[in-house]
Design an enzyme around this catalytic site. Structure first.
Site, PDB file in Angstrom:
ATOM      1  CE  LYS A   1      -4.137   1.860   0.441  1.00  9.21           C
ATOM      2  NZ  LYS A   1      -5.090   1.892  -0.678  1.00  9.21           N
TER       3      LYS A   1
ATOM      4  CG  ASP B   1      -6.576  -0.335  -2.750  1.00  8.06           C
ATOM      5  OD1 ASP B   1      -5.428  -0.658  -3.115  1.00  8.06           O
ATOM      6  OD2 ASP B   1      -6.934   0.846  -2.679  1.00  8.06           O
TER       7      ASP B   1
ATOM      8  CG  ASP C   1      -4.582 -13.154   7.904  1.00  5.85           C
ATOM      9  OD1 ASP C   1      -5.071 -14.230   7.524  1.00  5.85           O
ATOM     10  OD2 ASP C   1      -4.791 -12.664   9.036  1.00  5.85           O
TER      11      ASP C   1
ATOM     12  CG  ASP D   1      -8.618 -16.705   4.711  1.00  4.41           C
ATOM     13  OD1 ASP D   1      -7.682 -17.530   4.726  1.00  4.41           O
ATOM     14  OD2 ASP D   1      -9.400 -16.534   5.663  1.00  4.41           O
TER      15      ASP D   1
END
Ligand code: NAD
Length: 359
Positions: A192, A224, A248, A252
Site C-alpha cells: 500500500k 485494494d 492473511d 483466504d
C-alpha cells in the site's frame, strides 16, 4: 536411498482420519522412489491436552525440532473450548508455529477442472488458475510495537504498528523470487505504497531483490487493487508475495476462488523445520463418520516433499495422482456433483495411493 525423519501430528477431530490417508500416500511414494520415511508421532493441541495436560509439551517441541519436517493435522474442538486461553488447543498451534520460526506461509489456490462448479465465480474466470500466495508470517502489524489499548486524555486509544525491518523484507522477497523461478517466473508484490511508508520500503527492497532474478517478470500492485483483481481476473497471477496482514486476507480470498476447503494445503517454511498442514480446521461436525475429504492433507504431504524435503518429482507425483482420481470421477461428499462416484475418507486415500503407482 534417502532417509527422512518426519514428525507426524495427527491432531483432533478429523485430523487422525485424514493424516492416516496422507501417510498411506507417502508410503507409496517411499516405495516408488526408494526412500525411507521414519515417522515419529507427536502431540500438539487437544490430543496433547488429553495426554499431557498441556497443548504444547516441551518434549514434543524437541522431537519436532529434531525432525526434517512436521506433517500436521488440524487441532481444536468443542471438548476444549471452555479451557482458559493458555490451555486451549489453538495456543499449542500458535506456540509450535513460533517455535519453528517459520517466516513464510505458502498457500496455493489451484482450481481442479473437475471441481470448477464448486466455485462461486464463473467457470471462464477461474478455469486453469494456479496461484501461490507467499505471506510474511512473523513481522508486520500483528507484532509491531507499540501495540495495545491506552488511555490518552481520558479517551481510550487502540494502537497497532506496522513495522518491517529491511532484512525481514529481503528474506521473504528472496524466497518469493526463488519460488517464482520454479514456476512460471511471474511474481506480484502487494503493498500500500501510496499511503504507507513501510510499504515504500517493502517496494524498494523488492525492486532491489529483483536484480538477482532477471528472468522473473514482476510487478507491484496496491492491496485494494489486488483484492479486486483476484476476483475480476485471477488468471493474471502466479506467485503473489505480501506482508503479514495483506497476505492473511488475500490468501483466504485466493483459496476461496476454488470453493472447496477440503482440498487446500499450506506450508510454513523458512525456519528450522517446515510445517505442512491443510488450511481447514478439525471439522468436529463430521469427525469419526468417515466422510472427511483427505485431499487437503494429501496435498500437504506433496508440499512437504517439495518445500520441506526437496523432493520435487515425488511431490508432482502426488499432485498428478490426485488429479487422476478426480478425473476418474471419485468424490468425497463435500465435493460431490451429478454423475460422480461417492467414496469415503479411506477409499479416497486408497485411490490416491494406488494412483501414485499409475501416474
Ligand atoms: P473447519 O475448517 O474445521 O470446518 C468448517 C466447515 O468445513 C465444516 O462444515 C467442516 O465440516 C468442513 N470441512 C473442513 N474440513 C473438511 C474436510 N477435510 N472434508 C470435508 N469437510 C470439511 O472450521 P471450524 O468449524 O470453524 O473449526 C473447527 C475447529 O478447528 C475449531 O476448534 C477451530 O479452532 C479449529 N481450527 C483449527 C485450525 C488448524 O488446526 N490449523 C484451523 C482452523 C480451525
Amino acid at each position: 536411498m534417502s532417509e527422512f525423519k518426519i514428525a507426524v501430528m495427527k491432531g483432533d477431530g478429523i485430523g487422525p482420519e485424514i493424516v492416516n490417508e496422507g501417510l498411506k500416500v507417502l508410503d507409496e511414494i517411499a516405495l516408488k522412489f526408494n526412500h525411507k520415511f521414519n515417522y515419529e508421532e507427536v502431540f500438539v493441541g487437544g490430543c496433547a491436552i488429553d495426554k499431557f495436560d498441556t497443548p504444547l509439551p516441551e518434549s514434543e517441541v524437541d522431537k519436532i525440532l529434531n525432525s526434517d519436517a512436521l506433517f500436521f493435522g488440524s487441532v481444536g474442538g468443542p471438548k476444549w473450548d471452555n479451557l482458559p486461553q493458555e490451555k486451549k488447543p489453538e495456543t499449542g498451534l500458535l506456540g509450535i508455529r513460533k517455535a519453528l520460526g517459520a517466516f513464510a506461509n505458502l498457500r496455493p489456490a489451484k482450481v481442479f477442472d473437475e471441481l470448477i462448479d464448486a466455485s462461486s465465480l464463473k467457470p471462464e474466470v477461474i478455469r486453469g488458475i494456479d496461484i501461490l500466495v507467499v505471506r510474511e508470517l512473523t513481522g508486520g502489524i500483528y507484532f509491531g510495537q507499540p501495540k495495545g489499548i491506552f488511555k490518552e486524555n481520558d479517551i481510550l486509544k487502540g494502537v497497532n504498528t506496522m513495522v518491517y525491518y529491511e532484512n525481514e523484507i529481503k528474506r521473504i522477497a528472496k524466497l518469493a523470487f526463488e519460488i517464482a523461478m520454479t514456476r512460471d517466473k511471474k511474481l506480484t508484490s502487494v503493498d500500500k505504497a501510496n499511503v504507507l511508508d513501510v510499504s515504500q520500503l517493502w517496494r524498494d527492497i523488492v525492486n532491489d531483490t529483483a536484480k538477482d532474478y532477471p528472468e522473473v517478470e514482476y510487478n507491484h500492485i496496491l492491496v485494494d487493487n489486488a483484492a479486486m483483481q483476484l476476483v475480476r481476473n485471477p488468471k493474471q497471477f502466479d506467485v503473489i508475495v505480501a506482508g503479514n496482514i495483506f497476505g492473511d486476507i488475500l490468501s483466504d480470498e485466493a483459496s476461496m476462488l476454488t470453493g472447496s476447503i477440503g482440498m487446500l494445503a499450506s506450508a510454513s517454511i523458512g525456519g528450522k523445520v517446515g510445517m505442512f498442514e491443510p488450511i481447514h480446521g478439525s471439522a468436529p461436525d463430521i469427525a469419526g463418520v468417515g466422510i472427511a475429504n483427505p485431499i487437503a492433507q494429501i496435498e500437504s504431504a506433496a508440499m512437504m516433499l517439495k518445500y520441506g524435503l526437496n523432493l520435487e518429482e515425488e511431490a508432482r507425483t502426488i499432485e498428478n495422482a490426485v488429479d487422476l482420481v478426480l478425473k476418474m470421477g471419485y468424490r468425497t461428499p463435500d465435493i460431490m456433483s451429478e454423475g460422480t462416484r461417492r467414496v469415503n475418507t479411506t477409499q479416497m486415500g486408497d485411490l490416491v495411493a494406488k494412483a501414485v503407482g499409475d501416474v
